[in-house]
Motif scaffolding. Structure first.
Motif, PDB file in Angstrom:
ATOM      1  N   TYR A  15       1.603   7.028 -11.467  1.00 49.18           N
ATOM      2  CA  TYR A  15       2.171   5.811 -10.898  1.00 49.18           C
ATOM      3  C   TYR A  15       1.095   4.733 -10.878  1.00 49.18           C
ATOM      4  O   TYR A  15      -0.068   4.995 -10.556  1.00 49.18           O
ATOM      5  N   GLU A  16       1.498   3.529 -11.182  1.00 54.32           N
ATOM      6  CA  GLU A  16       0.536   2.439 -11.279  1.00 54.32           C
ATOM      7  C   GLU A  16      -0.029   2.058  -9.924  1.00 54.32           C
ATOM      8  O   GLU A  16      -1.217   1.732  -9.798  1.00 54.32           O
ATOM      9  N   ASN A  17       0.816   2.078  -8.891  1.00 53.56           N
ATOM     10  CA  ASN A  17       0.382   1.650  -7.561  1.00 53.56           C
ATOM     11  C   ASN A  17       1.245   2.309  -6.499  1.00 53.56           C
ATOM     12  O   ASN A  17       2.165   3.087  -6.807  1.00 53.56           O
ATOM     13  N   ARG A  18       0.961   1.988  -5.225  1.00 53.54           N
ATOM     14  CA  ARG A  18       1.687   2.591  -4.116  1.00 53.54           C
ATOM     15  C   ARG A  18       3.153   2.170  -4.093  1.00 53.54           C
ATOM     16  O   ARG A  18       4.013   2.924  -3.655  1.00 53.54           O
ATOM     17  N   ARG A  19       3.448   0.977  -4.547  1.00 50.85           N
ATOM     18  CA  ARG A  19       4.838   0.521  -4.604  1.00 50.85           C
ATOM     19  C   ARG A  19       5.641   1.387  -5.566  1.00 50.85           C
ATOM     20  O   ARG A  19       6.760   1.820  -5.256  1.00 50.85           O
ATOM     21  N   ALA A  20       5.070   1.679  -6.725  1.00 55.76           N
ATOM     22  CA  ALA A  20       5.752   2.529  -7.699  1.00 55.76           C
ATOM     23  C   ALA A  20       5.916   3.945  -7.151  1.00 55.76           C
ATOM     24  O   ALA A  20       6.939   4.608  -7.377  1.00 55.76           O
ATOM     25  N   VAL A  31      -1.560  11.248   0.519  1.00 51.89           N
ATOM     26  CA  VAL A  31      -2.306  10.692  -0.601  1.00 51.89           C
ATOM     27  C   VAL A  31      -3.776  10.993  -0.377  1.00 51.89           C
ATOM     28  O   VAL A  31      -4.316  10.721   0.698  1.00 51.89           O
ATOM     29  N   VAL A  32      -4.425  11.581  -1.364  1.00 54.13           N
ATOM     30  CA  VAL A  32      -5.848  11.911  -1.308  1.00 54.13           C
ATOM     31  C   VAL A  32      -6.582  10.957  -2.245  1.00 54.13           C
ATOM     32  O   VAL A  32      -6.368  10.995  -3.460  1.00 54.13           O
ATOM     33  N   SER A  33      -7.431  10.102  -1.675  1.00 57.47           N
ATOM     34  CA  SER A  33      -8.106   9.108  -2.524  1.00 57.47           C
ATOM     35  C   SER A  33      -9.545   8.841  -2.089  1.00 57.47           C
ATOM     36  O   SER A  33     -10.124   7.823  -2.463  1.00 57.47           O
ATOM     37  N   GLY A  34     -10.112   9.740  -1.284  1.00 55.24           N
ATOM     38  CA  GLY A  34     -11.497   9.577  -0.875  1.00 55.24           C
ATOM     39  C   GLY A  34     -11.718   8.491   0.148  1.00 55.24           C
ATOM     40  O   GLY A  34     -12.833   7.993   0.294  1.00 55.24           O
ATOM     41  N   GLY A  35     -10.666   8.141   0.892  1.00 60.45           N
ATOM     42  CA  GLY A  35     -10.795   7.077   1.880  1.00 60.45           C
ATOM     43  C   GLY A  35     -11.611   7.452   3.089  1.00 60.45           C
ATOM     44  O   GLY A  35     -12.132   6.584   3.786  1.00 60.45           O
ATOM     45  N   TYR A  36     -11.710   8.744   3.376  1.00 60.21           N
ATOM     46  CA  TYR A  36     -12.485   9.225   4.526  1.00 60.21           C
ATOM     47  C   TYR A  36     -13.694   9.996   4.018  1.00 60.21           C
ATOM     48  O   TYR A  36     -13.569  10.877   3.144  1.00 60.21           O
ATOM     49  N   ARG A  82      -7.206   7.337  -7.486  1.00 57.91           N
ATOM     50  CA  ARG A  82      -8.494   7.183  -8.164  1.00 57.91           C
ATOM     51  C   ARG A  82      -9.642   7.376  -7.180  1.00 57.91           C
ATOM     52  O   ARG A  82      -9.666   6.795  -6.105  1.00 57.91           O
ATOM     53  N   ASN A  83     -10.590   8.212  -7.575  1.00 57.82           N
ATOM     54  CA  ASN A  83     -11.766   8.481  -6.748  1.00 57.82           C
ATOM     55  C   ASN A  83     -12.910   8.912  -7.665  1.00 57.82           C
ATOM     56  O   ASN A  83     -12.926  10.042  -8.141  1.00 57.82           O
ATOM     57  N   SER A  99      -8.208   8.924 -13.391  1.00 55.93           N
ATOM     58  CA  SER A  99      -9.153   7.840 -13.684  1.00 55.93           C
ATOM     59  C   SER A  99      -8.627   6.486 -13.222  1.00 55.93           C
ATOM     60  O   SER A  99      -9.401   5.545 -13.011  1.00 55.93           O
ATOM     61  N   SER A 100      -7.313   6.397 -13.047  1.00 55.13           N
ATOM     62  CA  SER A 100      -6.709   5.154 -12.545  1.00 55.13           C
ATOM     63  C   SER A 100      -5.348   5.469 -11.937  1.00 55.13           C
ATOM     64  O   SER A 100      -4.755   6.518 -12.220  1.00 55.13           O
TER      65      SER A 100
END
Length: 304
Positions: A17-22, A48-53, A108-109, A117-118
């Motif tokens: 998915y391109e973004n959270r909206r998609a 969603v796992v994205s390395g935010g923490y 992406r992380n 990668s994206s």
């Protein structure tokens, strides 16, 4: 919209998915910003796992996921304690207690070899194996959840994280525990059926009335009256499920207690009535399943 615990139709594992909206439009993860979709009442259906923490650890098939709250949105650092009462955190607790499947999406992380990668990628169903609190890297209390990939899914990585044993079973000294690969066949049970029965009783045991409170909420177990699987072949329906505490679940499943036709609880050792089963007016228990359970453990000699 009803919360779905499991795969979303038309969105196979590996979908991107391109973004959270998609991602939201596809029905895989509803929140546009929050990393956890869920509440304490419903359970969490996706993360969603994205390395935010900074305390997150991604091992591929095992993820140590930091709960929601207390993070500065500008710096990404923890600035206050997390609370287990936060809806997302409570949702993951409920998912763990109820055995609900959680969809995991990776974003992406650059620090993770398992991240795309994206954009975002749906990486399948995980279960919440355990959870607990600790002081994180930034010095504040955080709640962390260990999620493990469902076994019948294709693996994300062939190499699990190393596990250290604290038990010395080798004369040469302590070391890693040996690992044996096994294949486990599991009966697929409907979480909706068990959740409905538990909701009728607010997690209070139908035998003893006990409601167990743990960090994050109340806990009870769904017990099938006529056992599932061969050779008993009980159905996975509300008419065949009881809400029990762990002790009475073990007692019931092993024949230490059984039910009479009028739903009295019988102690199998003494054949004496110990009380009456609590029954919600919406819960119709099928007497045939009760009779089949009694016949299994009393060989026809028990009280009817």
């Amino acid at each position: 919209m009803a919360r779905i615990f499991g795969h979303i139709y038309g969105q196979p594992v590996g979908s991107t998915y391109e973004n959270r909206r998609a991602l939201r439009n596809a029905g895989v993860h509803a929140p546009l910003r929050a990393g956890i979709s869920g509440t304490g009442n419903d359970g969490a259906d996706s993360i969603v796992v994205s390395g935010g923490y900074v305390d997150d650890k991604d091992y591929g098939d095992t993820i140590v996921y930091t709960g929601h709250g207390g993070r500065d949105s500008d710096t990404g650092r923890q600035v206050r304690d997390q609370e287990l009462s936060d809806p997302g955190n409570a949702g993951l607790v409920r998912a763990g207690l109820e055995g609900l499947h959680v969809r995991v999406v990776r974003g992406r992380n650059p620090d993770s070899p398992y991240a795309p990668s994206s954009g975002l990628r749906y990486d399948g169903l995980f279960r919440v194996e355990s959870y607990g609190a600790k002081v994180g890297i930034d010095g504040f209390r955080i709640w962390q959840f260990t999620l493990v990939k469902i076994p019948d899914e294709a693996p994300t990585t062939a190499t699990p994280p190393p596990l250290q044993s604290t038990i010395d079973t080798d004369t040469n000294g302590p070391g890693p525990a040996s690992v044996t690969e096994t294949v486990i066949q599991r009966i697929v049970r409907s979480s909706k059926v068990v959740q409905q029965v538990k909701a009728w009783y607010c997690h209070e045991c139908q035998v003893c009335g006990l409601a167990i409170e743990v960090a994050g909420g109340l806990y009870s177990e769904g017990a099938h009256i006529q056992a599932l699987g061969s050779p008993h072949h009980g159905p996975d329906v509300v008419e065949n499920v009881l809400c029990l505490c762990p002790n009475d679940h073990v007692r019931f499943d092993n024949g230490a207690i059984y039910l009479s036709n009028d739903l009295k609880v019988i102690d199998a050792r003494t054949d004496q009535i110990t009380g009456a089963l609590t029954v919600n007016r919406s819960h119709r228990i099928d007497p045939q399943y009760v009779a089949n359970h009694r016949a299994r453990w009393t060989t026809g000699t028990g009280r009817e």
